[in-house]
Design a protein around this motif. Structure first.
Motif, PDB file in Angstrom:
ATOM      1  N   THR A 199       0.853  -1.181   0.000  1.00  0.00           N
ATOM      2  CA  THR A 199       0.000   0.000   0.000  1.00  0.00           C
ATOM      3  C   THR A 199       0.896   1.241   0.000  1.00  0.00           C
ATOM      4  O   THR A 199       2.052   1.161   0.437  1.00  0.00           O
ATOM      5  CB  THR A 199      -0.940  -0.035   1.232  1.00  0.00           C
ATOM      6  OG1 THR A 199      -1.909   0.994   1.156  1.00  0.00           O
ATOM      7  CG2 THR A 199      -0.168   0.075   2.528  1.00  0.00           C
ATOM      8  N   THR A 213       0.298   4.599   4.530  1.00  0.00           N
ATOM      9  CA  THR A 213      -1.120   4.193   4.597  1.00  0.00           C
ATOM     10  C   THR A 213      -1.302   2.789   5.157  1.00  0.00           C
ATOM     11  O   THR A 213      -2.428   2.304   5.251  1.00  0.00           O
ATOM     12  CB  THR A 213      -1.779   4.248   3.207  1.00  0.00           C
ATOM     13  OG1 THR A 213      -1.172   3.274   2.347  1.00  0.00           O
ATOM     14  CG2 THR A 213      -1.630   5.631   2.588  1.00  0.00           C
ATOM     15  N   HIS A 217      -6.255   0.831   1.592  1.00  0.00           N
ATOM     16  CA  HIS A 217      -6.165   1.899   0.596  1.00  0.00           C
ATOM     17  C   HIS A 217      -6.784   1.442  -0.713  1.00  0.00           C
ATOM     18  O   HIS A 217      -6.706   0.261  -1.089  1.00  0.00           O
ATOM     19  CB  HIS A 217      -4.693   2.263   0.384  1.00  0.00           C
ATOM     20  CG  HIS A 217      -4.487   3.525  -0.388  1.00  0.00           C
ATOM     21  ND1 HIS A 217      -4.482   3.568  -1.771  1.00  0.00           N
ATOM     22  CD2 HIS A 217      -4.277   4.802   0.026  1.00  0.00           C
ATOM     23  CE1 HIS A 217      -4.266   4.797  -2.177  1.00  0.00           C
ATOM     24  NE2 HIS A 217      -4.125   5.582  -1.111  1.00  0.00           N
ATOM     25  N   GLU A 218      -7.418   2.361  -1.434  1.00  0.00           N
ATOM     26  CA  GLU A 218      -8.115   2.001  -2.677  1.00  0.00           C
ATOM     27  C   GLU A 218      -7.178   1.456  -3.743  1.00  0.00           C
ATOM     28  O   GLU A 218      -7.608   0.728  -4.648  1.00  0.00           O
ATOM     29  CB  GLU A 218      -8.863   3.218  -3.223  1.00  0.00           C
ATOM     30  CG  GLU A 218      -7.961   4.391  -3.584  1.00  0.00           C
ATOM     31  CD  GLU A 218      -8.732   5.596  -4.125  1.00  0.00           C
ATOM     32  OE1 GLU A 218      -8.074   6.583  -4.500  1.00  0.00           O
ATOM     33  OE2 GLU A 218      -9.969   5.521  -4.167  1.00  0.00           O
TER      34      GLU A 218
END
Length: 354
Positions: free
Chosen positions: A232, A236, A244-245
């Motif tokens: 990530t 994050t 996390h996206e």
């Protein structure tokens, strides 16, 4: 040596056809084949007459005919035909093994058939999930005892040296490990923060720059591993941080089946949270994993040979905590299983005497 009341992978489902397929699990020769309805049969690969492997015989419909004197066995292992004698001998039978097919693999229960519970096969929630891609995996024979493989899969540190061109970076060398014993195995894990991305992963990430990385190595009894890889963006990551996206998530499933005390059959596949329908990514990912695992194969074969022929005692390090805890638990489980078998035999002998 082996825990028998457990499910082990015997083959990929594509390996088992309407033909006799010989293999060895836990030192036991086994013959596999598919019935006309597609179901898989697993029998002891030894005719009870002179122990010729049944895999050297012929498949006659759903029956197996020995290639020596024609004794013929059904799917349960019972002899249903013995043309060379007046009647079928009472002792003419071979062992049959409970079989399950799941995740593209053929699983055998190697212990007491009455204890064979399919629910004990590892559960994979992401399997067939539309958001997760699958690298269909591969297999190889490793010239080592299976416990050296469980050692290896409870050792995140080795990637810094064995996998320098693939999974490893310098950050993997010395960060402390967390070890946790569970009801069904051992987990070794750690977060690495603000580090360079290892070479293997650079082509698959959806973000640029440095990363936070989770190494999660879990091995369940008797020899099944779940390796979780999380990358990530730096800053994050962490156990309490939301996903996390653009995080890279990979779950690698690894199944080690002892052939005997010196060889292990290794099966694996991965699930990933990106490019779910991209077959090119699946092929590239699978090939990259195979190359990395070949690095393990060379080292583990040499470790097995070195330990088997050692002239001086070996030592253990702090990083061996997870593997050693797993080995101690396996010793206990095997001992308890053997004691239970001995108790049942003693009870049966008393009842027979009475």
């Amino acid at each position: 040596m082996f825990l028998r009341n457990a499910w082990y992978v015997a083959a990929w489902d594509t390996e088992v056809k309407q033909a006799l397929h010989a293999t060895i699990l836990l030192g036991e020769p086994i013959v596999l084949y598919r019935k006309a309805d597609g179901g898989v049969v697993a029998l002891e690969d030894a005719c009870p007459h002179r122990k010729l492997p049944l895999s050297m015989g012929r498949l006659q419909g759903d029956l197996v005919e020995c290639g020596y004197h024609g004794l013929t066995f059904d799917c349960s292992g019972s002899c249903v035909k013995a043309s060379c004698v007046a009647r079928v001998p009472q002792a003419a039978k071979v062992r049959s093994y409970p079989v399950e097919e799941r995740y593209g693999l053929v699983w055998l229960w190697m212990g007491d058939p009455l204890l064979a519970d399919p629910a004990k096969i590892v559960d994979i929630p992401e399997w067939d999930h539309p958001d997760w891609g699958v690298n269909r995996g591969d297999s190889m024979t490793v010239e080592c005892n299976y416990l050296y493989m469980t050692d290896n899969l409870l050792d995140p540190s080795h990637v810094a040296w064995v996998h320098q061109s693939t999974f490893g970076t310098a950050a993997c060398e010395s960060e402390p490990l967390q070890t946790r014993v569970t009801d069904d195995g051992v987990v070794v894990s750690r977060w690495l923060y603000d580090i360079d991305v290892a070479p293997f992963y650079t082509q698959y990430l959806k973000f640029e720059g440095r990363c936070d990385r989770l190494q999660y190595y879990e091995v369940r009894y008797p020899s099944h591993a779940i390796i979780k890889g999380v990358h990530t963006p730096a800053g994050t990551g962490g156990d309490r941080a939301p996903v996390h996206e653009k995080a890279f998530l990979m779950d690698s499933y690894n199944f080690m089946t002892p052939v005997d005390e010196n060889r292990t059959r290794y099966y694996w596949f991965q699930l990933r949270n990106f490019d779910a329908d991209d077959e090119a990514v699946s092929r590239r990912f699978a090939a990259d994993v195979r190359r990395a695992f070949e690095e393990d194969r060379v080292v583990l074969a040499a470790v097995h040979a070195g330990m088997k022929n050692r002239q001086t005692p070996n030592i253990d390090l702090a990083i061996d905590s997870g593997p050693l805890r797993f080995r101690r638990a396996m010793e206990r489980l095997i001992r308890e299983e053997l004691e239970a078998v001995a108790d049942r035999r003693s009870t049966h002998e008393v009842q027979a005497h009475v």
